[in-house]
Write a protein that holds these residues in place. Sequence first.
Motif, PDB file in Angstrom:
ATOM      1  N   MET A  96       7.830   5.668 -23.522  1.00  0.00           N
ATOM      2  CA  MET A  96       8.905   5.007 -24.039  1.00  0.00           C
ATOM      3  C   MET A  96       8.436   3.497 -24.784  1.00  0.00           C
ATOM      4  O   MET A  96       8.450   3.180 -25.973  1.00  0.00           O
ATOM      5  CB  MET A  96       9.607   4.999 -22.935  1.00  0.00           C
ATOM      6  N   ARG A 101      12.063   8.310 -27.397  1.00  0.00           N
ATOM      7  CA  ARG A 101      13.478   8.296 -27.082  1.00  0.00           C
ATOM      8  C   ARG A 101      13.794   8.617 -26.581  1.00  0.00           C
ATOM      9  O   ARG A 101      13.895   9.974 -27.737  1.00  0.00           O
ATOM     10  CB  ARG A 101      13.451   7.098 -29.193  1.00  0.00           C
ATOM     11  N   ASP A 103      18.434   9.990 -25.066  1.00  0.00           N
ATOM     12  CA  ASP A 103      19.143  10.300 -25.287  1.00  0.00           C
ATOM     13  C   ASP A 103      20.292   8.960 -24.109  1.00  0.00           C
ATOM     14  O   ASP A 103      19.553   9.611 -22.339  1.00  0.00           O
ATOM     15  CB  ASP A 103      19.781  11.515 -25.019  1.00  0.00           C
ATOM     16  N   ARG A 104      20.317   8.496 -24.382  1.00  0.00           N
ATOM     17  CA  ARG A 104      21.586   7.405 -23.667  1.00  0.00           C
ATOM     18  C   ARG A 104      22.978   7.941 -23.887  1.00  0.00           C
ATOM     19  O   ARG A 104      24.036   7.571 -24.964  1.00  0.00           O
ATOM     20  CB  ARG A 104      21.232   5.626 -23.542  1.00  0.00           C
ATOM     21  N   HIS A 126      15.950  14.096 -26.336  1.00  0.00           N
ATOM     22  CA  HIS A 126      16.245  13.188 -27.337  1.00  0.00           C
ATOM     23  C   HIS A 126      17.198  14.122 -27.865  1.00  0.00           C
ATOM     24  O   HIS A 126      16.140  15.888 -28.068  1.00  0.00           O
ATOM     25  CB  HIS A 126      15.010  13.213 -28.502  1.00  0.00           C
ATOM     26  N   GLU A 133      10.151  14.969 -30.633  1.00  0.00           N
ATOM     27  CA  GLU A 133       9.957  13.506 -30.701  1.00  0.00           C
ATOM     28  C   GLU A 133       8.872  12.951 -29.925  1.00  0.00           C
ATOM     29  O   GLU A 133       8.513  11.266 -30.129  1.00  0.00           O
ATOM     30  CB  GLU A 133      12.032  13.005 -29.896  1.00  0.00           C
TER      31      GLU A 133
END
Length: 531
Positions: A96, A101, A103-104, A126, A133
């Motif tokens: 990271m 990245r 997902d949040r 992701h 990614e």
Amino acid sequence: MYTDFLVIGSGIAGLTYALKIARHFPQRQVTVLTKTREDETNTKYAQGGVAVVNDLEHDSFERHIEDTLIAGDGLCNEEIVKIVVREGPERVNEIMAWGARFDRDALGEFSRGREGGHSRHRVLHHKDSTGREMERALLEAVHQQPNIQLLSHCFVVDLITQHHLGYLVTKSTPDITCFGVYVLNLHTQQIEKLLAPITLLATGGCGRVYRTTTNPPIATGDGVAMVYRAKGRIENMEFIQFHPTALYQPGKSSTFLISEAVRGEGAILRNHAGEAFMERYDARKELAPRDIVARAIDNEMKRTGTEFVYLDCTTIPEDRFRSHFPNIYKKCRELNIDVRHDWIPVAPAAHYSCGGIKTDAWGRTSIRRLYACGECASTGLHGANRLASNSLLEAMVFAHRCYLDSVELIQQPFQLPNVPDWDAAGTTAPKEMILITQSLKELQQVMSDYVGIVRSNTRLQRAMRRLDLLFEETEELYESTVLSPQLCELRNMITVAYLIVKCAMFRKESRGLHFNTDYPEKSNIIQNIVL
């Protein structure tokens, strides 16, 4: 050519190692070889995500360890499982920091998925293109490192050992040492030698030995085949994981993966009568480990005489499906499958090799100065069946451990020998490419028909006889014609297929991904098959 560190493969394992080494030794040269484009790797096609415990309030290392051991069906190395699970969070934090990245949710918390065999929601993702990614982030970081040389379209033919210096090398030779590789440079069509005091194999899987696979065309088991030819140790190749839910498209060899995370969101498997059948096979139903789900689907298909079953996603709200699985949604729309109303036709396809090049806890192989990590390696994590989304985690953890050990090894005095150039004398251009393409079709047919999800002694014996003939014909071609990637890949796949069948014949039981109708029960003897 010479390099300080040689990396073969540009997926998550190879790039992670290369990046760490290059940053530690800014004055040393790191060379990464990849046989096609730099981003064409198995990593790129990993959809589901990376399983990691980084929320100790709702999860624990102990639960992840237990889930992994259960999925591995008695053959996991428990110490290795503990290492990967406990070191995993730090490795995820690193990638990271390099730009990957995940997902949040609206509050900024990780959006964690759950897949088969997991007792908790712990899979970071992701969308449905997590591997792509992570590959993107690593390649961007690698390109910013001036002492990393990334060479594409370079096909590694063989590892260089004492064998190429004229010495007799056997399995019992105690000091087999890797001095680098012979590589077919596809830009020049010349076979060159690339010498290095330390080599890392991160060559990915071998799904292409089967007729239908979720793997890209590059997954031909090259690393495993090269190590076996160099008299290195190979382990547990009988455990080939078939992903239960690949999109069914008749005549397609490369199948589109319908991620396990879709079942984690509530999708239901149904047969042609519309029955939800998984409850007949396992109390965990759609979230049972992959070996159980794949065998259940295989049994339903054989019982009903059909070539696929259905995945019913109508229970998942369309906006949620579209948000979480945009690539799957797009693919279904291209095929006129409306996930709001239509069921997705799916069937198992070869997906992941749980065995491979035998390594220790630091990624060291049985050949000196040669490391292996990623799918080509058998570290002891997966045992008889891989727990979903553990592979990306394993690749990062073992790339780091290979890096740590390499830092110590490079300090030791070592003199590379005088290695001869590749000798292509007496070879001619191949006159008929059909000799290669037809042998490949035969190989994939044999493996799919006889060495698939369910096996028997008779099927394995038939497969071995046919592989013997393919081996003889291909070796004759190899000795007499100018090398091409197609011929080298065929040769490697025949070797890998032989290893799968040989290990399967040695295992007189059914365990994990290996089910033999002549030995339907587990043995009381828990053992790894090492060749």
